[in-house]
Design a protein around this motif. Sequence first.
Motif, mmCIF file in Angstrom:
data_model
loop_
_atom_site.group_PDB
_atom_site.id
_atom_site.type_symbol
_atom_site.label_atom_id
_atom_site.label_comp_id
_atom_site.label_asym_id
_atom_site.label_seq_id
_atom_site.Cartn_x
_atom_site.Cartn_y
_atom_site.Cartn_z
ATOM 1 N N MET A 1 0.919 -1.074 0.012
ATOM 2 C CA MET A 1 0.146 -0.090 -0.005
ATOM 3 C C MET A 1 0.903 1.211 -0.055
ATOM 4 O O MET A 1 1.967 1.285 0.656
ATOM 5 N N MET A 2 0.434 2.246 -0.626
ATOM 6 C CA MET A 2 1.142 3.570 -0.675
ATOM 7 C C MET A 2 0.240 4.840 -0.468
ATOM 8 O O MET A 2 -0.948 4.601 -0.919
ATOM 9 N N HIS A 3 0.943 5.849 -0.475
ATOM 10 C CA HIS A 3 -0.111 7.173 -0.249
ATOM 11 C C HIS A 3 -0.129 7.539 -1.748
ATOM 12 O O HIS A 3 0.871 7.725 -2.501
ATOM 13 N N ILE A 4 -1.080 8.103 -1.914
ATOM 14 C CA ILE A 4 -1.371 8.985 -3.290
ATOM 15 C C ILE A 4 -1.842 10.447 -3.074
ATOM 16 O O ILE A 4 -2.577 10.607 -1.888
ATOM 17 N N ALA A 5 -1.640 11.129 -3.952
ATOM 18 C CA ALA A 5 -2.209 12.552 -3.925
ATOM 19 C C ALA A 5 -3.734 12.439 -3.948
ATOM 20 O O ALA A 5 -4.116 11.972 -4.744
ATOM 21 N N SER A 6 -4.516 13.251 -3.170
ATOM 22 C CA SER A 6 -5.798 12.894 -3.152
ATOM 23 C C SER A 6 -6.706 14.610 -2.743
ATOM 24 O O SER A 6 -6.096 15.146 -2.295
#
Length: 231
Positions: A1-6
């Motif tokens: 899992m990774m962070h994404i710009a939201s």
Amino acid sequence: MMHIASEPSILYFGTPVVLIGTKNPNGTDNLAPMSSIFWLGWRCIIGLAAASKTTENLLLNRQCVLNLASVNEVAAVNRLAKTTGSNPVPDGKLLKGYRYEADKFAIAGLTKQHAATVKAPRVKECPVQMEAVVEAIHGLAADDAGQRGKIITFELRIQRVYLHEAILMDGHPNRVDPDKWKPLIMSFQQFYSLGDKVHASTLSEIPERLYNTLDRERAIKSYELSGDDER
């Protein structure tokens, strides 16, 4: 899992639901659910739409009761959803499907209680009730002409706290037991509550009395001077 710009439309990661009791200009009572709130000592900051009836009442009377709902009051809180004490209904609320209701207590099926230090209603069913006065008023987004004046934040000072015996720590009338207190939480427009404790807290080693504030001492002194101490 990774962070994404939201880019979520709301940043509502979970805050307690409060039923704010205020007095209308005609002397009737208003009750409104909200959850833009946080506490520091015996003060708190709340944020409200400038066009709401609660905002109008706070600007006029500078008094309220913060009634904290538990999971047991969720149906009553939900019955107040999309209702307003403003007549006519402000355009922004009309767009969201709000309707005018004169008697919020009747709609919710809740019971009024007299407040000792302010002219505003307590809610009998709510396990936590805090009588408060407005100490400061601030606008939000003053740097943005498109948003300026649409949201108002109030700094409230707590004057009297009522706690239901069912949420108190055994043998400690001035301490809430977090294992008994199950606040109603609003997270991204959905109702939740607290689960089981997940880890021992190092901060819990600090005695609560060390967090005492001058506001609390001021409130205690007023109990004693008024002669109506209900603790």
